[in-house]
Scaffold this active site. Structure first.
Site, PDB file in Angstrom:
ATOM      1  CD  GLU A  81      -3.072  -0.906   2.157  1.00  0.00           C
ATOM      2  OE1 GLU A  81      -4.198  -0.613   1.751  1.00  0.00           O
ATOM      3  OE2 GLU A  81      -2.799  -1.040   3.365  1.00  0.00           O
ATOM      4  CG  HIS A 171      -8.121  -0.380   4.943  1.00  0.00           C
ATOM      5  ND1 HIS A 171      -7.827  -0.308   3.597  1.00  0.00           N
ATOM      6  CD2 HIS A 171      -6.934  -0.598   5.564  1.00  0.00           C
ATOM      7  CE1 HIS A 171      -6.528  -0.511   3.424  1.00  0.00           C
ATOM      8  NE2 HIS A 171      -5.969  -0.686   4.605  1.00  0.00           N
TER       9      HIS A 171
END
Ligand SMILES: [Zn+2]
Length: 256
Positions: A81, A171
């Site tokens: 990410e 998340h």
């Protein structure tokens, strides 16, 4: 502002300290990461290779361009990410440090839409309104939840806008500020305020209490200013670093 006058070596040392602090305070765990803009090249940023923040050392810190391409990978694994960092640095020239966490106390707020607002003096830096980014809005493909490329990263950066905090539905969160001490403070404040607000919500729900005392906009502004004062920030930074067992890595901000 970024930490004034820091060399690349000092910036890396502070970044490792930030990793250790955020782990020790429970903001990040096996996952989650923190980066900072390169002190000598605003088109690059510093971020660890794929390693849990508690275990990051100076040797793990790598340079990336704002497309999140490593400058010198040398076979090292990368965070999936990392596009979060490149996309926010590209969109926000005022941002010099970013944290991405999966902090559990944040999850109920984005899952229910219950506003995450400050109720605590040290929660002020999260601001009056914390936006929520839901990957399903721009990417309704039902095939993933991570920010693995610049298209998804740019969507997140857009939702963050000019703010310093954004929740990621299902998340975690991103926290972006002008220097690494502010980012670490805000990341800790966000998580702790969420815990306190959840406790307060449970009390109001079970006791039939109708009101909940949030900070006012004036209190938020005044207390954020105080928290971001370099003297206050340095006091907290030294405390957190010492608690996290890395007092030996401290670089006094005020003497630099
Ligand atoms: Zn994540």
């Amino acid at each position: 502002m970024s930490e004034p006058g820091q060399s690349v070596q000092e910036a890396i040392r502070d970044l490792v300290t930030a990793c250790r602090i955020l782990d020790h305070e429970g903001v990040v765990d096996a996952l989650g990461h923190v980066s900072r803009r390169h002190p000598e090249d605003p088109d690059r940023y510093l971020l660890s290779c794929s390693r849990s923040p508690a275990l990051v050392t100076e040797a793990d810190i790598m340079e990336f361009d704002l497309d999140s391409t490593p400058i010198d990978q040398r076979g090292r694994s990368l965070y999936a990410e990392r596009a979060i960092h490149g996309c926010i640095y590209r969109a926000r020239p005022d941002v010099n440090a970013i944290c991405h966490s999966h902090a559990r106390p944040l999850i109920p707020f984005a899952a229910t839409g219950l506003p995450l607002k400050p109720i605590w003096v040290m929660g002020a830096p999260i601001g009056d309104e914390v936006p929520i980014w839901d990957i399903r809005e721009d990417f309704p493909h039902d095939d993933g939840m991570l920010i693995v490329n610049d298209t998804v990263g740019s969507s997140l950066a857009k939702r963050l806008g000019a703010g310093r905090v954004c929740l990621l539905a299902g998340h975690g969160a991103v926290i972006a500020e002008a220097n690494i001490r502010r980012t670490v403070l805000t990341a800790i404040s966000l998580m702790t305020n969420a815990e306190l607000l959840m406790q307060s919500r449970l009390i109001t729900a079970t006791q039939g209490i109708q009101t909940l005392r949030y900070l006012t906009r004036g209190e938020i502004t005044a207390m954020t200013e105080l928290a971001f004062n370099p003297v206050t920030l340095e006091r907290m930074w030294v405390y957190w670093a010492t608690r996290a067992g890395c007092a030996d890595r401290l670089i006094p901000l005020l003497s630099s």
